[in-house]
Structure formats: structure tokens, C-alpha cells
Design a protein around this motif. Structure first.
Motif, PDB file in Angstrom:
ATOM      1  N   THR A 197     -17.040  -1.628 -55.447  1.00 28.12           N
ATOM      2  CA  THR A 197     -15.992  -0.934 -56.183  1.00 28.12           C
ATOM      3  C   THR A 197     -14.739  -1.789 -56.180  1.00 28.12           C
ATOM      4  OG1 THR A 197     -14.898   1.200 -56.471  1.00 28.12           O
ATOM      5  CG2 THR A 197     -14.996   0.339 -54.232  1.00 28.12           C
ATOM      6  N   GLY A 198     -13.727  -1.356 -56.928  1.00 28.65           N
ATOM      7  CA  GLY A 198     -12.491  -2.118 -56.991  1.00 28.65           C
ATOM      8  C   GLY A 198     -11.578  -1.818 -55.809  1.00 28.65           C
ATOM      9  N   LEU A 199     -10.627  -2.690 -55.581  1.00 25.45           N
ATOM     10  CA  LEU A 199      -9.647  -2.497 -54.507  1.00 25.45           C
ATOM     11  C   LEU A 199      -8.301  -3.026 -54.983  1.00 25.45           C
ATOM     12  CD1 LEU A 199      -8.903  -1.837 -51.523  1.00 25.45           C
ATOM     13  CD2 LEU A 199      -9.445  -4.221 -51.007  1.00 25.45           C
ATOM     14  N   THR A 200      -7.290  -2.165 -54.944  1.00 28.89           N
ATOM     15  CA  THR A 200      -5.931  -2.576 -55.282  1.00 28.89           C
ATOM     16  C   THR A 200      -5.150  -2.716 -53.983  1.00 28.89           C
ATOM     17  OG1 THR A 200      -6.088  -1.292 -57.328  1.00 28.89           O
ATOM     18  CG2 THR A 200      -3.900  -2.065 -56.677  1.00 28.89           C
ATOM     19  N   ALA A 201      -4.620  -3.902 -53.742  1.00 29.79           N
ATOM     20  CA  ALA A 201      -3.990  -4.190 -52.456  1.00 29.79           C
ATOM     21  C   ALA A 201      -2.471  -4.075 -52.524  1.00 29.79           C
ATOM     22  CB  ALA A 201      -4.372  -5.598 -51.999  1.00 29.79           C
ATOM     23  N   ASP A 202      -1.880  -3.694 -51.375  1.00 26.85           N
ATOM     24  CA  ASP A 202      -0.422  -3.675 -51.205  1.00 26.85           C
ATOM     25  C   ASP A 202       0.288  -2.833 -52.263  1.00 26.85           C
ATOM     26  OD1 ASP A 202      -0.787  -5.254 -49.048  1.00 26.85           O
ATOM     27  OD2 ASP A 202       0.449  -6.916 -49.714  1.00 26.85           O
ATOM     28  N   CYS A 203      -0.175  -1.611 -52.450  1.00 25.65           N
ATOM     29  CA  CYS A 203       0.431  -0.736 -53.454  1.00 25.65           C
ATOM     30  C   CYS A 203       1.813  -0.269 -53.011  1.00 25.65           C
ATOM     31  CB  CYS A 203      -0.452   0.486 -53.699  1.00 25.65           C
ATOM     32  SG  CYS A 203      -2.068   0.073 -54.358  1.00 25.65           S
ATOM     33  N   THR A 204       2.691  -0.112 -53.985  1.00 29.62           N
ATOM     34  CA  THR A 204       4.022   0.428 -53.720  1.00 29.62           C
ATOM     35  C   THR A 204       4.222   1.777 -54.403  1.00 29.62           C
ATOM     36  OG1 THR A 204       4.914  -0.795 -55.607  1.00 29.62           O
ATOM     37  CG2 THR A 204       5.030  -1.870 -53.449  1.00 29.62           C
ATOM     38  N   GLY A 205       3.218   2.232 -55.156  1.00 32.03           N
ATOM     39  CA  GLY A 205       3.304   3.527 -55.818  1.00 32.03           C
ATOM     40  C   GLY A 205       1.928   4.075 -56.112  1.00 32.03           C
TER      41      GLY A 205
END
Length: 410
Positions: A197-205
């Protein structure tokens, strides 16, 4: 609701299978297995009990003899995607206590779950940590998936990855939030790779996209020059890591209760051998937990001027921060850096001295309760987020401010 037959079909689809007629016994799959769970017997590959159905062996097989289950490739039809429900928060521990970022993500996860009309669950791996359940429920969780075993007494990438992968394949969450800590940044991509699956790193929102109902993951991109919003429409679960102090903790409700699910996972062999444990040294700069931060930028003019920043921070009982430009110039050590490539902070008071306010810096401090900006450039971006602003030479303003504080406290 799924019927018993549908549920059985889904469970069966998760299991990795080996076609012995196509298998040549070449051993490529055994070499690729991160858990040493495949053996070659009679010129054919066989699974052992250590197999977690992660699917790593399937891509290594040149003869297409290994069929990976849907748990490792979940980009299937709408029925498969709709079978994933709930928001999970991985509850990282430090010294057998929940880390601050875990409580912050429970608060944000509660908001996402409410908007999605689904439940919020915490996932806790450890040894003898069931006593933390009340704290998890008080901070917003409806359910706690608890995995207790001595092998989870300390973070081990192999053990934790295998356990998380098995839990996800079994209970099928729609969303997983992890802290962007050292361990979180290690665990998240390993798990995402296993389940494809996908992974979005270091989110701020984090928010819910109104058109699709998907989680909208927002993070700085292209060196922080733009803010990207990312969706994961075709795979489940939707996964992302979030830096500590990006979100505020909720006020605990000690009257809340929830359901504990004592999950069992397959034992797996770890490639890690623990030789010695050394007590960690206290950080010289603890910006993440500071209530007051006085930070200096390139507008200070020279490294000697940081004595004013340090003096003000000491007077206020705060910590000293710095912009990336200052750290790159060698004026301050890297552990003082605030921003996208430094530390994310959210103190009660943040005083920015000679900091222009590039988006990379704002990403690391704009969650502060009160922001005070001192800069000679009235059009500096820092003033767009500041609650109070002083336009002037920081090397003249700071001495006057320090003198006023000394007189007031004398």
C-alpha cells in the motif's frame, strides 16, 4: 455485513500459496524471505510456521510458482476496498509509557474516525503493557488491539513488522497513523511494503477529502516549496506518519471505556541479535517538550549575537532554537534546528528572532500557541503566522526586551 462464506473467501485469499508443479526448487524465494520461513525439500519450496504471508518471496520467483494473498496486494475490486474499516493508531512506547506522539495521534485519529463514521483503535505491542489500556481509551480509542509477548519487550524491526502485517491482514483497517519517530519511520515503510500500500511520510495535516471520503494527507514537497495533498484511492490501508507535536493532545476523559482485543501473532525469527543495552543519555536540547522557545535566524547577523537569544531563553526558562540557515552556517548545532528538516515544535510561546519565515521553517513551528516575530522586514512571511510582531533590528530589540524582563522580575 459479510456472510460467513464471503469472510472465509477473504481469509483464504490472504494466504500465500506455492504451486509445486511450477516450482523448480531454485531457492530464490528462500533467499528473499526476510524471516527464513521457506525451505527447499525434495527440490520444492515449502513454507514453515514462521511464514507471515508477507509476499516478499512472490516477486523473487521467476517461475510464477508463488501466489501472494490479497493481504499483500490489496488493490482489488471495490468489495475488497470496502471491507477495510476503522482508523488505527500505532501506539509507540518509550520506557513502557505511551510516547507523546501516540496521544497526539489518538486525538487526531478520533476526529478522522468521527468524520468517517468509523471506530478508532489503538495498536499496542509490548511485554506486560495491558495496564496502559485505560490511558488509551481515555484519549479517544474505542478499541485496543493488544499483543503481549516478551519478544515485543523492545523494538525489533523484524518482529514488529511481522506482527503489524499479520494484524492488518486479519482485521483490515482502512487508515493507519504512525508517529514519524526513529522507530516509526523504520516500521511504517516496512509494513507498507509487505502489504503493498502507499505511505505518506512526515505529514503536517490530515483531513477527509469531501469528494472521495479518503484521508487527505498533507506534507511539504519539493524541498518545502509547496504543500502537497496526497490521496490513496486504490489500496488499503491508507497509511501515513506524522511528526511529534504537529497535533495537540485531547483532554483525557477518564470515564471512557473500550474493548480490548488480545490478538495473537505467529512467532517469527528475528535477524537482530541484542548484544548490550546502554541507557540513553538525556538530550542536551529538548525542543519538542519546551514550553517556551526563543529561536534565532540569519537576521541575527553573526554567531556572537546568539548570546542575546540564549540570554532571553534563560530568562524565560525556555530553550534555544535556530533556523536551517543558521545551522548550515555553523552558528548553532543541528539539534537546535526547527523546521521541516529539523524538529517540529508546538510550545506555548515561540519567539522568532531574525527569522524570515520560509515555508520549511513554518512547517516546524506554526502549531505554537503564541508566536512573536521580531524582524526588520515588515513584509517577512513570519508575520503572516505571528500573533505579535515587532518590526525592527533584532540586535536592538532583544537588549531592550531583556532589560524590561529583568526590571519586571527584579
Amino acid at each position: 455485513m459479510e456472510s460467513a462464506a464471503e469472510r472465509a473467501e477473504l481469509e483464504e485469499a490472504k494466504i500465500m500459496k506455492i504451486n509445486s508443479e511450477l516450482c523448480s526448487g531454485c531457492g530464490a524465494c528462500a533467499a528473499a524471505c526476510p524471516f527464513g520461513a521457506l525451505v527447499i525439500k525434495g527440490n520444492k519450496a515449502e513454507k514453515t510456521d514462521a511464514c507471515t504471508d508477507c509476499g516478499a518471496c512472490a516477486s523473487a520467483c521467476s517461475f510464477e510458482a508463488i501466489q501472494a494473498g490479497s493481504g499483500t496486494d490489496n488493490g482489488g475490486d471495490a468489495h475488497d476496498l470496502n471491507s477495510y474499516k476503522g482508523v488505527w493508531v500505532y501506539l509507540e512506547l518509550k520506557d513502557r509509557q505511551l510516547r507523546g506522539v501516540a496521544l497526539e495521534l489518538l486525538a487526531q485519529g478520533r476526529k478522522l474516525a468521527d468524520e468517517m463514521g468509523q471506530e478508532l483503535a489503538g495498536v499496542l505491542l509490548g511485554d506486560n503493557v495491558a495496564d496502559l489500556a485505560n490511558e488509551v481509551f481515555a484519549n479517544g480509542a474505542d478499541r485496543l488491539y493488544l499483543v503481549e509477548d516478551p519478544c515485543y519487550g523492545r523494538y525489533d524491526a523484524d518482529q514488529y513488522t511481522a506482527a503489524m502485517t499479520e494484524l492488518i491482514n486479519t482485521y483490515r483497517p482502512a487508515v493507519i497513523l504512525l508517529g514519524a519517530t526513529h522507530n516509526g519511520r523504520d516500521l511504517a515503510p516496512r509494513v507498507a511494503a509487505r502489504i503493498k500500500t502507499g505511505l505518506t511520510a512526515d505529514c503536517t495535516g490530515l483531513s477527509i477529502d469531501t469528494e472521495t471520503g479518503l484521508v487527505a494527507w498533507t506534507r511539504p514537497a519539493f524541498g518545502g516549496n509547496i504543500m502537497a495533498t496526497i490521496l490513496c484511492p486504490n489500496h488499503r490501508p491508507q497509511m501515513g506518519t506524522v511528526r511529534p507535536r504537529v497535533f495537540k493532545r485531547a483532554e483525557p476523559d477518564c470515564g471512557r471505556t473500550g474493548t480490548i482485543v488480545r490478538a495473537k501473532t505467529k512467532a517469527t525469527t528475528s535477524r537482530v541479535k541484542w548484544i548490550k543495552s546502554i541507557k540513553s543519555l538525556k538530550e542536551s536540547v529538548n525542543l519538542e517538550d519546551a514550553e517556551i522557545i526563543v529561536a534565532g535566524g540569519r537576521g541575527m547577523g553573526k554567531p556572537e549575537s546568539f548570546a542575546l537569544v540564549s540570554e532571553l531563553a534563560e530568562l524565560l526558562g525556555g530553550a534555544v532554537g535556530a533556523s536551517r540557515a543558521v545551522v548550515d552556517a555553523g552558528w548553532m548545532p543541528a539539534d537546535h534546528q526547527v523546521g521541516q528538516t529539523g524538529k517540529t515544535v508546538a510550545p506555548r510561546v515561540y519567539i522568532a528572532c531574525g527569522i524570515s519565515g520560509a515555508i520549511q521553517h513554518l512547517a516546524g513551528m506554526q502549531g505554537s500557541d503564541v508566536i512573536v516575530a521580531i524582524n526588520r522586514d515588515a513584509s517577512a512571511p513570519i508575520f503572516t503566522v505571528a500573533h505579535y510582531g515587532i518590526v525592527g533590528d533584532v540586535n536592538e530589540v532583544l537588549p531592550a526586551l531583556i532589560n524590561e524582563i529583568r526590571c519586571a522580575t527584579a
